[in-house]
Design a protein around this motif. Structure first.
Motif, PDB file in Angstrom:
ATOM      1  N   GLY A  44       0.808  -1.194   0.000  1.00 44.65           N
ATOM      2  CA  GLY A  44       0.000   0.000   0.000  1.00 44.65           C
ATOM      3  C   GLY A  44       0.847   1.252   0.000  1.00 44.65           C
ATOM      4  N   THR A  45       0.170   2.389  -0.071  1.00 40.81           N
ATOM      5  CA  THR A  45       0.816   3.689  -0.101  1.00 40.81           C
ATOM      6  C   THR A  45       0.241   4.534   1.019  1.00 40.81           C
ATOM      7  OG1 THR A  45       0.980   3.513  -2.496  1.00 40.81           O
ATOM      8  CG2 THR A  45       1.308   5.689  -1.551  1.00 40.81           C
ATOM      9  N   VAL A  46       1.110   5.178   1.786  1.00 50.19           N
ATOM     10  CA  VAL A  46       0.676   6.066   2.864  1.00 50.19           C
ATOM     11  C   VAL A  46       0.019   7.292   2.235  1.00 50.19           C
ATOM     12  CG1 VAL A  46       1.434   7.482   4.810  1.00 50.19           C
ATOM     13  CG2 VAL A  46       2.526   5.272   4.372  1.00 50.19           C
ATOM     14  N   ILE A  47      -1.222   7.582   2.649  1.00 48.17           N
ATOM     15  CA  ILE A  47      -1.895   8.767   2.120  1.00 48.17           C
ATOM     16  C   ILE A  47      -1.954   9.892   3.140  1.00 48.17           C
ATOM     17  CG2 ILE A  47      -3.210   7.593   0.348  1.00 48.17           C
ATOM     18  CD1 ILE A  47      -5.593   7.481   2.201  1.00 48.17           C
ATOM     19  N   PHE A  48      -1.825   9.551   4.431  1.00 48.74           N
ATOM     20  CA  PHE A  48      -1.826  10.565   5.479  1.00 48.74           C
ATOM     21  C   PHE A  48      -1.110   9.994   6.689  1.00 48.74           C
ATOM     22  CE2 PHE A  48      -3.741  12.103   9.433  1.00 48.74           C
ATOM     23  CZ  PHE A  48      -3.461  13.447   9.334  1.00 48.74           C
ATOM     24  N   TRP A  49      -0.309  10.833   7.380  1.00 45.10           N
ATOM     25  CA  TRP A  49       0.336  10.392   8.611  1.00 45.10           C
ATOM     26  C   TRP A  49       0.545  11.574   9.538  1.00 45.10           C
ATOM     27  CZ3 TRP A  49       1.013   6.478  11.573  1.00 45.10           C
ATOM     28  CH2 TRP A  49       1.901   6.563  12.622  1.00 45.10           C
ATOM     29  N   SER A  50       0.220  11.403  10.802  1.00 40.18           N
ATOM     30  CA  SER A  50       0.536  12.375  11.846  1.00 40.18           C
ATOM     31  C   SER A  50       0.940  11.573  13.079  1.00 40.18           C
ATOM     32  CB  SER A  50      -0.667  13.274  12.167  1.00 40.18           C
ATOM     33  OG  SER A  50      -1.624  12.564  12.915  1.00 40.18           O
ATOM     34  N   TRP A  51       1.307  12.225  14.147  1.00 39.74           N
ATOM     35  CA  TRP A  51       1.750  11.519  15.343  1.00 39.74           C
ATOM     36  C   TRP A  51       0.621  10.709  15.976  1.00 39.74           C
ATOM     37  CZ3 TRP A  51      -0.441  12.661  20.071  1.00 39.74           C
ATOM     38  CH2 TRP A  51      -1.197  13.826  20.140  1.00 39.74           C
ATOM     39  N   ARG A  52      -0.625  10.969  15.599  1.00 37.37           N
ATOM     40  CA  ARG A  52      -1.765  10.242  16.152  1.00 37.37           C
ATOM     41  C   ARG A  52      -2.197   9.056  15.300  1.00 37.37           C
ATOM     42  NH1 ARG A  52      -6.056  14.731  17.730  1.00 37.37           N
ATOM     43  NH2 ARG A  52      -6.636  13.309  19.403  1.00 37.37           N
ATOM     44  N   GLY A  53      -1.545   8.847  14.183  1.00 40.47           N
ATOM     45  CA  GLY A  53      -1.905   7.727  13.301  1.00 40.47           C
ATOM     46  C   GLY A  53      -2.030   8.210  11.878  1.00 40.47           C
ATOM     47  N   GLY A  54      -2.467   7.317  11.016  1.00 39.84           N
ATOM     48  CA  GLY A  54      -2.597   7.697   9.623  1.00 39.84           C
ATOM     49  C   GLY A  54      -3.398   6.672   8.841  1.00 39.84           C
ATOM     50  N   TYR A  66      -6.220   1.790   8.497  1.00 40.29           N
ATOM     51  CA  TYR A  66      -5.713   2.659   9.560  1.00 40.29           C
ATOM     52  C   TYR A  66      -4.313   2.213   9.973  1.00 40.29           C
ATOM     53  CZ  TYR A  66      -5.198   4.837  14.114  1.00 40.29           C
ATOM     54  OH  TYR A  66      -4.722   5.549  15.178  1.00 40.29           O
ATOM     55  N   LEU A  67      -3.404   3.183  10.139  1.00 40.08           N
ATOM     56  CA  LEU A  67      -2.046   2.921  10.610  1.00 40.08           C
ATOM     57  C   LEU A  67      -1.922   3.462  12.023  1.00 40.08           C
ATOM     58  CD1 LEU A  67      -0.138   4.194   7.447  1.00 40.08           C
ATOM     59  CD2 LEU A  67      -0.633   1.822   8.043  1.00 40.08           C
ATOM     60  N   GLY A  68      -1.878   2.573  12.992  1.00 43.34           N
ATOM     61  CA  GLY A  68      -1.759   2.994  14.383  1.00 43.34           C
ATOM     62  C   GLY A  68      -0.336   3.383  14.737  1.00 43.34           C
ATOM     63  N   PRO A  69      -0.158   4.403  15.570  1.00 39.16           N
ATOM     64  CA  PRO A  69       1.192   4.825  15.939  1.00 39.16           C
ATOM     65  C   PRO A  69       1.964   3.742  16.692  1.00 39.16           C
ATOM     66  CG  PRO A  69      -0.458   6.033  17.204  1.00 39.16           C
ATOM     67  CD  PRO A  69      -1.184   5.242  16.171  1.00 39.16           C
ATOM     68  N   GLU A  78      10.631   5.542  12.204  1.00 37.10           N
ATOM     69  CA  GLU A  78      10.604   6.817  12.914  1.00 37.10           C
ATOM     70  C   GLU A  78       9.606   7.794  12.324  1.00 37.10           C
ATOM     71  OE1 GLU A  78      14.484   8.442  13.257  1.00 37.10           O
ATOM     72  OE2 GLU A  78      15.307   6.610  14.108  1.00 37.10           O
ATOM     73  N   ARG A  79       9.490   7.817  11.010  1.00 38.48           N
ATOM     74  CA  ARG A  79       8.636   8.806  10.366  1.00 38.48           C
ATOM     75  C   ARG A  79       8.101   8.234   9.060  1.00 38.48           C
ATOM     76  NH1 ARG A  79      11.509  14.242   9.730  1.00 38.48           N
ATOM     77  NH2 ARG A  79      11.270  14.064  11.966  1.00 38.48           N
ATOM     78  N   LEU A  80       6.839   8.468   8.798  1.00 38.90           N
ATOM     79  CA  LEU A  80       6.225   8.081   7.525  1.00 38.90           C
ATOM     80  C   LEU A  80       5.854   9.344   6.765  1.00 38.90           C
ATOM     81  CD1 LEU A  80       3.802   5.142   8.342  1.00 38.90           C
ATOM     82  CD2 LEU A  80       5.823   5.072   6.916  1.00 38.90           C
ATOM     83  N   GLN A  81       6.099   9.329   5.494  1.00 43.18           N
ATOM     84  CA  GLN A  81       5.732  10.446   4.633  1.00 43.18           C
ATOM     85  C   GLN A  81       4.631   9.993   3.688  1.00 43.18           C
ATOM     86  OE1 GLN A  81       6.923  13.507   4.855  1.00 43.18           O
ATOM     87  NE2 GLN A  81       8.347  12.933   6.472  1.00 43.18           N
ATOM     88  N   PRO A  82       3.695  10.859   3.337  1.00 43.22           N
ATOM     89  CA  PRO A  82       2.708  10.500   2.324  1.00 43.22           C
ATOM     90  C   PRO A  82       3.423  10.077   1.040  1.00 43.22           C
ATOM     91  CG  PRO A  82       2.051  12.512   3.419  1.00 43.22           C
ATOM     92  CD  PRO A  82       3.436  12.190   3.904  1.00 43.22           C
ATOM     93  N   GLY A  83       2.964   8.979   0.469  1.00 46.92           N
ATOM     94  CA  GLY A  83       3.580   8.436  -0.734  1.00 46.92           C
ATOM     95  C   GLY A  83       4.547   7.301  -0.446  1.00 46.92           C
ATOM     96  N   TRP A 100      -7.436  -2.203   9.959  1.00 45.85           N
ATOM     97  CA  TRP A 100      -6.198  -1.580  10.397  1.00 45.85           C
ATOM     98  C   TRP A 100      -5.009  -2.443  10.016  1.00 45.85           C
ATOM     99  CZ3 TRP A 100      -3.672  -4.321  14.362  1.00 45.85           C
ATOM    100  CH2 TRP A 100      -4.448  -5.230  15.057  1.00 45.85           C
ATOM    101  N   ALA A 101      -3.858  -1.808   9.933  1.00 45.66           N
ATOM    102  CA  ALA A 101      -2.637  -2.481   9.492  1.00 45.66           C
ATOM    103  C   ALA A 101      -1.884  -3.045  10.690  1.00 45.66           C
ATOM    104  CB  ALA A 101      -1.746  -1.504   8.737  1.00 45.66           C
ATOM    105  N   ARG A 102      -1.348  -4.232  10.499  1.00 52.18           N
ATOM    106  CA  ARG A 102      -0.551  -4.904  11.516  1.00 52.18           C
ATOM    107  C   ARG A 102       0.746  -5.370  10.861  1.00 52.18           C
ATOM    108  NH1 ARG A 102      -1.544 -10.670  13.606  1.00 52.18           N
ATOM    109  NH2 ARG A 102      -0.126 -10.729  15.360  1.00 52.18           N
ATOM    110  N   ARG A 103       1.816  -5.453  11.638  1.00 52.25           N
ATOM    111  CA  ARG A 103       3.134  -5.866  11.135  1.00 52.25           C
ATOM    112  C   ARG A 103       3.558  -5.012   9.942  1.00 52.25           C
ATOM    113  NH1 ARG A 103       2.898 -12.436  11.607  1.00 52.25           N
ATOM    114  NH2 ARG A 103       2.477 -12.465  13.828  1.00 52.25           N
ATOM    115  N   VAL A 104       3.561  -3.728  10.152  1.00 48.54           N
ATOM    116  CA  VAL A 104       3.886  -2.758   9.096  1.00 48.54           C
ATOM    117  C   VAL A 104       5.396  -2.766   8.869  1.00 48.54           C
ATOM    118  CG1 VAL A 104       3.786  -0.337   8.430  1.00 48.54           C
ATOM    119  CG2 VAL A 104       1.929  -1.342   9.758  1.00 48.54           C
TER     120      VAL A 104
END
Length: 111
Positions: A44-54, A66-69, A78-83, A100-104
């Motif tokens: 998949g591709t990250v479309i949104f990420w903040s410190w609270r999830g994405g 859903y990507l849980g922190p 450490e950090r995910l960027q959109p895309g 939700w996503a597991r074992r990312v």
């Protein structure tokens, strides 16, 4: 009170040695990167990420995931960027909420 001897004053001024068994060396989490074709996981591709999830968009289609922190931290990312391209297992909540996503893990670009 009598004055301290020079030896005793020097000994008290030095920090006491730490017990190595009581305090093990901290370990840094390693960022996990995999070849997406080698493992049976969803890409998949990250479309949104903040410190609270994405959220990530699954390549095969369907609902966004859903990507849980906590899962991201557990993976050592450490950090995910959109895309960003990621690989994960999709888990469905029992109460009908979004999956939700597991074992990312980060997915290596395939050439």
């Amino acid at each position: 009170m009598p004055p301290l001897s020079a030896e005793l004053a020097a000994a008290l001024a030095r920090p006491a040695p730490l017990n190595e068994r009581a305090m093990p060396e901290p370990t840094q989490p390693t960022q996990t990167t995999i070849d997406a074709k080698a493992d049976e996981c969803e890409l998949g591709t990250v479309i949104f990420w903040s410190w609270r999830g994405g959220w990530a968009r699954v390549d095969r289609g369907g609902s966004d995931v859903y990507l849980g922190p906590a899962e991201i931290a557990r993976a050592g990312i450490e950090r995910l960027q959109p895309g960003a391209r990621i690989c994960f297992e999709v888990r469905q909540d029992k109460h009908g909420r979004k999956p939700w996503a597991r074992r990312v893990r980060l997915a290596e670009p395939t050439a």
